[in-house]
Write an enzyme that holds these catalytic residues in place. Structure first.
Site, short mmCIF file in Angstrom:
data_model
loop_
_atom_site.label_atom_id
_atom_site.label_comp_id
_atom_site.label_asym_id
_atom_site.label_seq_id
_atom_site.Cartn_x
_atom_site.Cartn_y
_atom_site.Cartn_z
N GLY A 76 0.79 -1.36 -0.12
CA GLY A 76 0.04 0.02 -0.06
C GLY A 76 0.63 1.40 0.10
N ASP A 77 2.09 1.14 0.15
CA ASP A 77 2.79 2.26 0.53
C ASP A 77 4.46 2.20 -0.36
OD1 ASP A 77 3.35 4.98 0.67
OD2 ASP A 77 3.75 5.02 2.74
N LEU A 78 4.37 1.44 -1.68
CA LEU A 78 5.74 1.42 -2.05
C LEU A 78 6.11 2.35 -2.78
CD1 LEU A 78 5.36 -2.42 -3.32
CD2 LEU A 78 6.69 -1.68 -1.55
#
Length: 366
Positions: A223-225
């Site tokens: 969700g936050d690469l």
């Protein structure tokens, strides 16, 4: 320090941690039985992170975490289990450490602002490397990042069902399913043109994405690469420039149960931020991802709009949070420096032109 939660309830207030170096040393000694030789603050969004050096044992990261709705001890345990699962499969993730009483998540009272505040505390191994944001990424590295994202999603299908349930986080603002929740924050965007574009993207999400969600395949997303959460190290010296390998995957705080296509859209959006050729990053990232997990027709059709949606999430929430935390403006506005310009450029470009670039064959495919 206090912050409103990033949710529908605008009246809910949570305390952001504010620990001194001396408090960190005492906390680590009491909870983990270790004495740090150095304590260095690390950038963070609404939590506190510290780089610790412990003589004879190496480097660690201490995280002092908010009790935000949707990120309780059960959710945090799910995130830590995901890190462990990925690490076991050979992916470079931090390894959670256990406290003296055998816990991965400790709930501790920390004194500041003349009061005692409850926070969750975890300690992880420290990973070496340089954030992608600080190097010039090649198409081949972008391909490997896309492939890595697919590996993450694939391994997380093995996560225990109890953790998957905890990570559902139905009202989590950073899950792309919840793009319409951004409407309550639009008043923080002062520029009329920017506000109108964000409103239009949200409306298109309601009309073109929400009805088609049943056609998307579900999975647990990191969700936050983003370009600060992926570390790289030089693998070998080429004739003209170094060849990099991925050495770290950081910050699992935005994990949630979503869809495969969400992960691809998030990676493409963030890889655009520092790229000298931002509109061209989609092709190698998508090719890398699809080398392991090909998208279906519905997912491919939604990709362009989902990239726009992630721009809107990042930019709107940054504008909102910088009002609450002006002292953290430099960190909160990292994406916004080029993000608004890229959002407008991609919006004006249109779906057909973007897909023509992103869906073209990448040399790593051939």
């Amino acid at each position: 320090m206090q912050a409103l939660q990033n949710r529908g309830d605008m009246s809910s207030v949570v305390n952001c941690p504010y620990s001194s170096d001396a408090q960190v040393v005492e906390l680590v000694k009491r909870v983990y039985g270790l004495v740090p030789s150095t304590v260095k603050p690390l950038p963070s969004y609404l939590d506190q992170n510290f780089h610790l050096e412990v003589a004879g044992l190496g480097d660690f990261v201490l995280k002092i975490i908010n009790y935000l709705e949707g990120r309780n001890p059960e959710v945090l345990e799910g995130m830590l289990s995901a890190m462990m699962k990925l690490n076991e499969k050979g992916l470079p993730t931090p390894v959670p450490q256990t406290s003296l009483d055998g816990k991965r998540v400790s709930v501790e009272s920390i004194e500041y602002s003349s009061n005692s505040h409850q926070h969750m505390v975890v300690m992880l191994t420290y990973l070496q490397g340089t954030p992608i944001a600080k190097i010039k990424s090649s198409p081949q590295l972008l391909y490997e990042i896309g492939r890595m994202a697919a590996r993450v999603d694939s391994v997380l299908t093995e996560l225990d069902s109890s953790y998957v349930k905890a990570l559902s986080r139905n009202d989590f603002i950073w899950n792309l399913t919840n793009v319409p929740l951004l409407e309550q924050y639009l008043w923080h965007i002062k520029d009329n043109t920017l506000r109108e574009v964000v409103a239009a993207v949200i409306q298109q999400f309601k009309e073109r994405i929400e009805p088609n969600l049943p056609g998307f395949r579900k999975c647990v997303n990191h969700g936050d690469l983003n370009d600060h959460n992926i570390l790289v190290m030089p693998e070998e010296d080429g004739l003209d420039k170094p060849v990099y390998k991925i050495s770290g995957i950081l910050d699992f705080g935005d994990m949630s149960y979503g869809f495969y296509v969400f992960e691809v859209a998030i990676v493409i959006m963030y890889m655009m931020i520092e790229s000298p050729e931002p509109l061209n990053v989609g092709s190698p990232v998508l090719a890398g991802y699809e080398s392991m997990i090909p998208l279906n027709a519905a997912e491919r059709d939604a990709l362009y709009l989902l990239v726009l949606c992630r721009f809107c999430q990042s930019l709107v929430m940054a504008s909102y949070n910088v009002v609450l935390h002006p002292e953290n403006e430099e960190y909160l506005m990292i994406t916004a420096r080029s993000g608004w310009r890229l959002l407008l450029q991609l919006w004006k470009m249109g779906k057909e032109a973007a897909e023509e670039l992103w869906f073209r064959p990448h040399k790593a495919d051939i």
